[in-house]
Design a protein around this motif. Structure first.
Motif, PDB file in Angstrom:
ATOM      1  N   ILE A   3       0.834  -1.203   0.000  1.00 43.97           N
ATOM      2  CA  ILE A   3       0.000   0.000   0.000  1.00 43.97           C
ATOM      3  C   ILE A   3       0.869   1.254   0.000  1.00 43.97           C
ATOM      4  O   ILE A   3       0.595   2.206  -0.723  1.00 43.97           O
ATOM      5  N   LEU A   4       1.941   1.247   0.796  1.00 44.59           N
ATOM      6  CA  LEU A   4       2.849   2.394   0.848  1.00 44.59           C
ATOM      7  C   LEU A   4       3.518   2.619  -0.509  1.00 44.59           C
ATOM      8  O   LEU A   4       3.567   3.749  -1.011  1.00 44.59           O
ATOM      9  N   THR A   6       2.452   1.615  -3.455  1.00 44.51           N
ATOM     10  CA  THR A   6       1.424   2.027  -4.408  1.00 44.51           C
ATOM     11  C   THR A   6       1.107   3.506  -4.235  1.00 44.51           C
ATOM     12  O   THR A   6       0.975   4.239  -5.217  1.00 44.51           O
ATOM     13  N   ALA A   7       0.981   3.957  -2.992  1.00 40.95           N
ATOM     14  CA  ALA A   7       0.689   5.372  -2.729  1.00 40.95           C
ATOM     15  C   ALA A   7       1.831   6.268  -3.192  1.00 40.95           C
ATOM     16  O   ALA A   7       1.594   7.311  -3.817  1.00 40.95           O
ATOM     17  N   LEU A   8       3.076   5.893  -2.892  1.00 36.55           N
ATOM     18  CA  LEU A   8       4.230   6.688  -3.330  1.00 36.55           C
ATOM     19  C   LEU A   8       4.278   6.792  -4.852  1.00 36.55           C
ATOM     20  O   LEU A   8       4.543   7.866  -5.399  1.00 36.55           O
ATOM     21  N   ILE A   9       4.040   5.689  -5.517  1.00 31.90           N
ATOM     22  CA  ILE A   9       4.085   5.682  -6.983  1.00 31.90           C
ATOM     23  C   ILE A   9       2.955   6.509  -7.550  1.00 31.90           C
ATOM     24  O   ILE A   9       3.132   7.249  -8.524  1.00 31.90           O
ATOM     25  N   PHE A  10       1.789   6.411  -6.947  1.00 23.44           N
ATOM     26  CA  PHE A  10       0.647   7.183  -7.435  1.00 23.44           C
ATOM     27  C   PHE A  10       0.900   8.683  -7.290  1.00 23.44           C
ATOM     28  O   PHE A  10       0.676   9.448  -8.230  1.00 23.44           O
ATOM     29  N   VAL A  11       1.398   9.104  -6.129  1.00 23.48           N
ATOM     30  CA  VAL A  11       1.691  10.538  -5.913  1.00 23.48           C
ATOM     31  C   VAL A  11       2.792  11.004  -6.864  1.00 23.48           C
ATOM     32  O   VAL A  11       2.695  12.077  -7.464  1.00 23.48           O
ATOM     33  N   GLY A  12       3.849  10.197  -7.007  1.00 25.92           N
ATOM     34  CA  GLY A  12       4.915  10.554  -7.946  1.00 25.92           C
ATOM     35  C   GLY A  12       4.414  10.624  -9.374  1.00 25.92           C
ATOM     36  O   GLY A  12       4.775  11.529 -10.127  1.00 25.92           O
ATOM     37  N   GLY A  13       3.562   9.675  -9.750  1.00 31.58           N
ATOM     38  CA  GLY A  13       2.994   9.682 -11.100  1.00 31.58           C
ATOM     39  C   GLY A  13       2.175  10.932 -11.361  1.00 31.58           C
ATOM     40  O   GLY A  13       2.253  11.527 -12.442  1.00 31.58           O
ATOM     41  N   LEU A  14       1.388  11.349 -10.378  1.00 32.72           N
ATOM     42  CA  LEU A  14       0.619  12.590 -10.534  1.00 32.72           C
ATOM     43  C   LEU A  14       1.541  13.787 -10.686  1.00 32.72           C
ATOM     44  O   LEU A  14       1.305  14.669 -11.525  1.00 32.72           O
ATOM     45  N   PHE A  15       2.607  13.835  -9.884  1.00 30.77           N
ATOM     46  CA  PHE A  15       3.563  14.939  -9.972  1.00 30.77           C
ATOM     47  C   PHE A  15       4.196  14.999 -11.362  1.00 30.77           C
ATOM     48  O   PHE A  15       4.277  16.071 -11.970  1.00 30.77           O
ATOM     49  N   TYR A  16       4.635  13.846 -11.878  1.00 28.16           N
ATOM     50  CA  TYR A  16       5.280  13.828 -13.188  1.00 28.16           C
ATOM     51  C   TYR A  16       4.279  14.116 -14.308  1.00 28.16           C
ATOM     52  O   TYR A  16       4.634  14.739 -15.310  1.00 28.16           O
ATOM     53  N   LEU A  17       3.035  13.699 -14.134  1.00 26.84           N
ATOM     54  CA  LEU A  17       1.999  13.999 -15.123  1.00 26.84           C
ATOM     55  C   LEU A  17       1.753  15.508 -15.190  1.00 26.84           C
ATOM     56  O   LEU A  17       1.689  16.086 -16.281  1.00 26.84           O
ATOM     57  N   VAL A  18       1.663  16.152 -14.036  1.00 30.06           N
ATOM     58  CA  VAL A  18       1.480  17.610 -13.988  1.00 30.06           C
ATOM     59  C   VAL A  18       2.698  18.315 -14.579  1.00 30.06           C
ATOM     60  O   VAL A  18       2.564  19.311 -15.301  1.00 30.06           O
ATOM     61  N   THR A  19       3.891  17.809 -14.301  1.00 32.50           N
ATOM     62  CA  THR A  19       5.106  18.388 -14.866  1.00 32.50           C
ATOM     63  C   THR A  19       5.080  18.307 -16.391  1.00 32.50           C
ATOM     64  O   THR A  19       5.409  19.274 -17.079  1.00 32.50           O
ATOM     65  N   GLY A  20       4.673  17.157 -16.923  1.00 31.75           N
ATOM     66  CA  GLY A  20       4.573  16.999 -18.373  1.00 31.75           C
ATOM     67  C   GLY A  20       3.557  17.943 -18.981  1.00 31.75           C
ATOM     68  O   GLY A  20       3.804  18.545 -20.033  1.00 31.75           O
ATOM     69  N   LEU A  21       2.417  18.090 -18.334  1.00 30.55           N
ATOM     70  CA  LEU A  21       1.403  19.018 -18.836  1.00 30.55           C
ATOM     71  C   LEU A  21       1.903  20.458 -18.774  1.00 30.55           C
ATOM     72  O   LEU A  21       1.574  21.270 -19.637  1.00 30.55           O
ATOM     73  N   ALA A 118       9.158  -1.732  -6.165  1.00 25.76           N
ATOM     74  CA  ALA A 118       7.745  -2.024  -6.408  1.00 25.76           C
ATOM     75  C   ALA A 118       7.561  -3.018  -7.546  1.00 25.76           C
ATOM     76  O   ALA A 118       6.658  -3.846  -7.507  1.00 25.76           O
ATOM     77  N   SER A 119       8.418  -2.947  -8.547  1.00 25.54           N
ATOM     78  CA  SER A 119       8.280  -3.881  -9.669  1.00 25.54           C
ATOM     79  C   SER A 119       8.540  -5.319  -9.211  1.00 25.54           C
ATOM     80  O   SER A 119       8.030  -6.256  -9.825  1.00 25.54           O
ATOM     81  N   ARG A 120       9.302  -5.478  -8.144  1.00 24.49           N
ATOM     82  CA  ARG A 120       9.564  -6.826  -7.610  1.00 24.49           C
ATOM     83  C   ARG A 120       8.472  -7.264  -6.641  1.00 24.49           C
ATOM     84  O   ARG A 120       8.186  -8.449  -6.530  1.00 24.49           O
ATOM     85  N   ILE A 121       7.881  -6.324  -5.926  1.00 29.85           N
ATOM     86  CA  ILE A 121       6.887  -6.657  -4.905  1.00 29.85           C
ATOM     87  C   ILE A 121       5.486  -6.781  -5.487  1.00 29.85           C
ATOM     88  O   ILE A 121       4.732  -7.693  -5.110  1.00 29.85           O
ATOM     89  N   LEU A 122       5.124  -5.870  -6.380  1.00 25.78           N
ATOM     90  CA  LEU A 122       3.780  -5.922  -6.961  1.00 25.78           C
ATOM     91  C   LEU A 122       3.702  -7.093  -7.932  1.00 25.78           C
ATOM     92  O   LEU A 122       4.694  -7.478  -8.544  1.00 25.78           O
ATOM     93  N   PRO A 123       2.521  -7.651  -8.098  1.00 27.30           N
ATOM     94  CA  PRO A 123       2.391  -8.835  -8.948  1.00 27.30           C
ATOM     95  C   PRO A 123       2.685  -8.540 -10.418  1.00 27.30           C
ATOM     96  O   PRO A 123       2.571  -7.419 -10.871  1.00 27.30           O
ATOM     97  N   HIS A 124       3.042  -9.600 -11.100  1.00 23.43           N
ATOM     98  CA  HIS A 124       3.264  -9.545 -12.539  1.00 23.43           C
ATOM     99  C   HIS A 124       2.177 -10.378 -13.205  1.00 23.43           C
ATOM    100  O   HIS A 124       1.867 -11.465 -12.737  1.00 23.43           O
ATOM    101  N   PRO A 125       1.593  -9.856 -14.277  1.00 21.92           N
ATOM    102  CA  PRO A 125       0.539 -10.646 -14.942  1.00 21.92           C
ATOM    103  C   PRO A 125       1.103 -11.946 -15.508  1.00 21.92           C
ATOM    104  O   PRO A 125       2.262 -11.999 -15.932  1.00 21.92           O
TER     105      PRO A 125
END
Length: 127
Positions: A3-4, A6-21, A118-125
């Protein structure tokens, strides 16, 4: 832990998305924040295209990977920021440093570390 991450990645993703825009809408001010300046319409177009693409792809992959809890998708932004960090290391060796040079390097390094963990901890399809 998941959960931690996922939350860090989500917040970072939003930051980078806003930066790109920001680069898409106002490349002059966004570029100044990154120490970039355009010498004319070609430079503005390059900043709009390249910086927007970098940050939007990284941010979108981070958001998608966090939302779907997909570790594979997180390798794309990890590679983007890893290569950016490598470029900064080469630049420090070739050109030297300026005050505050370490801050973007730290942000990129932390982003890469979090994404790789996270790529190692989160599941892989299943393939």
């Amino acid at each position: 832990m998941r959960i931690l991450l996922t939350a860090l990645i989500f917040v970072g993703g939003l930051f980078y998305l806003v930066t790109g825009l920001g680069f898409l809408v106002d490349p002059v001010n966004s570029g100044a924040t990154f120490g970039l300046g355009a010498s004319g319409p070609d430079g503005l177009a390059t900043m709009r295209a390249d910086m927007t693409a970098f940050f939007l792809v990284a941010g979108a992959c981070m958001l998608f990977g966090a939302w779907r809890r997909n570790g594979d998708v997180l390798l794309v932004p990890a590679a983007l920021f890893g290569i950016a960090l490598l470029g900064r290391v080469v630049s420090v060796a070739a050109d030297g440093t300026e005050p505050g040079f370490w801050l973007p390097m730290a942000a990129e390094a932390i982003t890469v570390i979090v994404l790789l963990v996270a790529s190692r901890i989160l599941p892989h399809p299943a393939t």
